[in-house]
Design an enzyme around this catalytic site. Structure first.
Site, PDB file in Angstrom:
ATOM      1  N   THR A  34      26.165 -50.009 -44.842  1.00 28.03           N
ATOM      2  CA  THR A  34      25.529 -49.254 -45.922  1.00 28.03           C
ATOM      3  C   THR A  34      26.504 -48.254 -46.527  1.00 28.03           C
ATOM      4  O   THR A  34      26.685 -48.188 -47.749  1.00 28.03           O
ATOM      5  CB  THR A  34      24.264 -48.529 -45.415  1.00 28.03           C
ATOM      6  OG1 THR A  34      23.365 -49.498 -44.871  1.00 28.03           O
ATOM      7  CG2 THR A  34      23.575 -47.784 -46.538  1.00 28.03           C
TER       8      THR A  34
ATOM      9  N   ARG B 280      21.768 -40.756 -45.687  1.00 29.62           N
ATOM     10  CA  ARG B 280      21.081 -41.351 -44.537  1.00 29.62           C
ATOM     11  C   ARG B 280      20.789 -40.233 -43.546  1.00 29.62           C
ATOM     12  O   ARG B 280      21.651 -39.399 -43.266  1.00 29.62           O
ATOM     13  CB  ARG B 280      21.931 -42.428 -43.870  1.00 29.62           C
ATOM     14  CG  ARG B 280      21.346 -42.881 -42.526  1.00 29.62           C
ATOM     15  CD  ARG B 280      22.018 -44.111 -41.977  1.00 29.62           C
ATOM     16  NE  ARG B 280      21.613 -45.282 -42.730  1.00 29.62           N
ATOM     17  CZ  ARG B 280      21.902 -46.532 -42.360  1.00 29.62           C
ATOM     18  NH1 ARG B 280      22.598 -46.758 -41.267  1.00 29.62           N
ATOM     19  NH2 ARG B 280      21.502 -47.547 -43.088  1.00 29.62           N
TER      20      ARG B 280
ATOM     21  N   LYS C 210      26.525 -26.126 -37.360  1.00 27.45           N
ATOM     22  CA  LYS C 210      26.468 -24.662 -37.189  1.00 27.45           C
ATOM     23  C   LYS C 210      25.063 -24.123 -37.450  1.00 27.45           C
ATOM     24  O   LYS C 210      24.848 -22.909 -37.408  1.00 27.45           O
ATOM     25  CB  LYS C 210      27.445 -23.987 -38.163  1.00 27.45           C
ATOM     26  CG  LYS C 210      28.892 -24.432 -38.025  1.00 27.45           C
ATOM     27  CD  LYS C 210      29.738 -23.801 -39.140  1.00 27.45           C
ATOM     28  CE  LYS C 210      31.161 -24.315 -39.117  1.00 27.45           C
ATOM     29  NZ  LYS C 210      31.930 -23.801 -40.278  1.00 27.45           N
TER      30      LYS C 210
END
Length: 308
Positions: free
Chosen positions: A52, A101, A80
């Site tokens: 993808t 994604r 973080k």
């Protein structure tokens, strides 16, 4: 269709799908252009991907655009503690379109609500994978000559498989007959069976992957049992190799049948199937490039400049 997002295949009408398939065909015939010159596409992959991500990035590069982004969220500020909202808002400043994604269902829809640029969903958890659906639809359309009245056998992980969920919803517009082959633990979720019932879509459920089922098929859609979706690895071990397609099983199958698989495969298609002309999964993956070129241009409102 809202040109500013491609979050779910249900964002598209039947007419939208057929028009987009014509665009995919155009890009298969004309994959190298400069129509994205000056455009920047960000690819944000919070979850691993090979086909993808690479096909989206190749799609942009072949059309003359540029790509920024990441394929490992651990190298970004999200490690973080930066929120998805802040990441999307920040990247919106740098790119004309975001391909994302994410491992959480609904993340793409949320991103589309906070982004100032178009969002393309490249997969959100076990929910949707609409660009995969477009390449699947194109593969069916190209090999069968139609999307209407298809007998499609879906095999394997129908519970967590976002590709089969998206494809089911898209094909529901074209009067299909579904044959769901899965163990009890991985059967098609109730919500999708209710969807079929409400839309008068025929479906039959099976536990065994027999020659009788195979011989009904115009399309056999194999899926991988996804280890990453299981919290209980004992359950995974129980079902991981439950169905394997061997070349000998195709002996009496229809001449027009094609075998699809979103890839990667593990054990569900034996290597002896690869040389059978009914195997189509590698061409299917190649079609992903052209499908994603069409989607990107559609979201950016860029004409394909097809000859009338």
């Amino acid at each position: 269709m809202d040109k500013n997002c491609f979050v779910s295949i249900t964002d598209l009408s039947k007419e939208d799908i057929l028009n987009l398939l014509e665009d995919v065909k155009y890009f298969e015939e004309n994959p190298n252009q400069t129509i994205l010159n000056g455009k920047i596409v960000a690819t944000l992959f919070f979850e691993p991907s090979t086909r993808t991500r690479l096909s989206f990035e190749t799609a942009v590069n072949r059309l003359g655009g540029k790509v920024i982004g990441f394929s490992d969220a651990s190298t970004t500020s999200s490690s973080k503690g930066e929120t998805l909202k802040d990441t999307i808002k920040m990247v919106s400043n740098y790119a004309d379109l975001i391909v994302m994604r994410h491992y959480l269902e609904g993340a793409a829809r949320y991103a589309s609500e906070v982004s100032s640029v178009p969002i393309v969903n490249a997969g959100d958890g076990s929910n949707q994978h609409p660009s995969q659906t477009m390449l699947d639809l194109y593969s069916i359309w190209k090999t069968q000559g139609t999307l209407e009245n298809i007998n499609i056998v879906m095999v394997g992980d129908l519970k967590y498989g976002r590709t089969v969920h998206s494809l089911l919803q898209a094909l529901s517009l074209f009067n299909p007959t579904f044959h769901f082959v899965a163990p009890k633990e991985l059967e098609m979720p109730e919500e999708y069976k209710v969807f079929c019932d409400k839309n008068n879509i025929k479906y039959i459920e099976y536990r065994e992957f027999t020659d009788d089922v195979i011989n009904l098929a115009d399309i056999i859609y194999m899926t991988r049992v996804q280890r990453e979706r299981f919290t209980d690895l004992i359950e995974y071990e129980k079902v991981k190799n439950v169905y394997t397609l061997h070349n000998s099983m195709l002996e009496n199958s229809k001449p027009n049948v094609k075998i699809l698989h979103p890839l990667p495969r593990v054990n569900e298609i034996a290597y002896d199937v690869d040389e059978n002309p009914k195997a189509y999964y590698f061409q299917q993956a190649k079609n992903g490039l052209f499908a994603r070129q069409a989607i990107i241009c559609k979201m950016l409102g860029i004409s394909t400049k097809k000859q009338q």
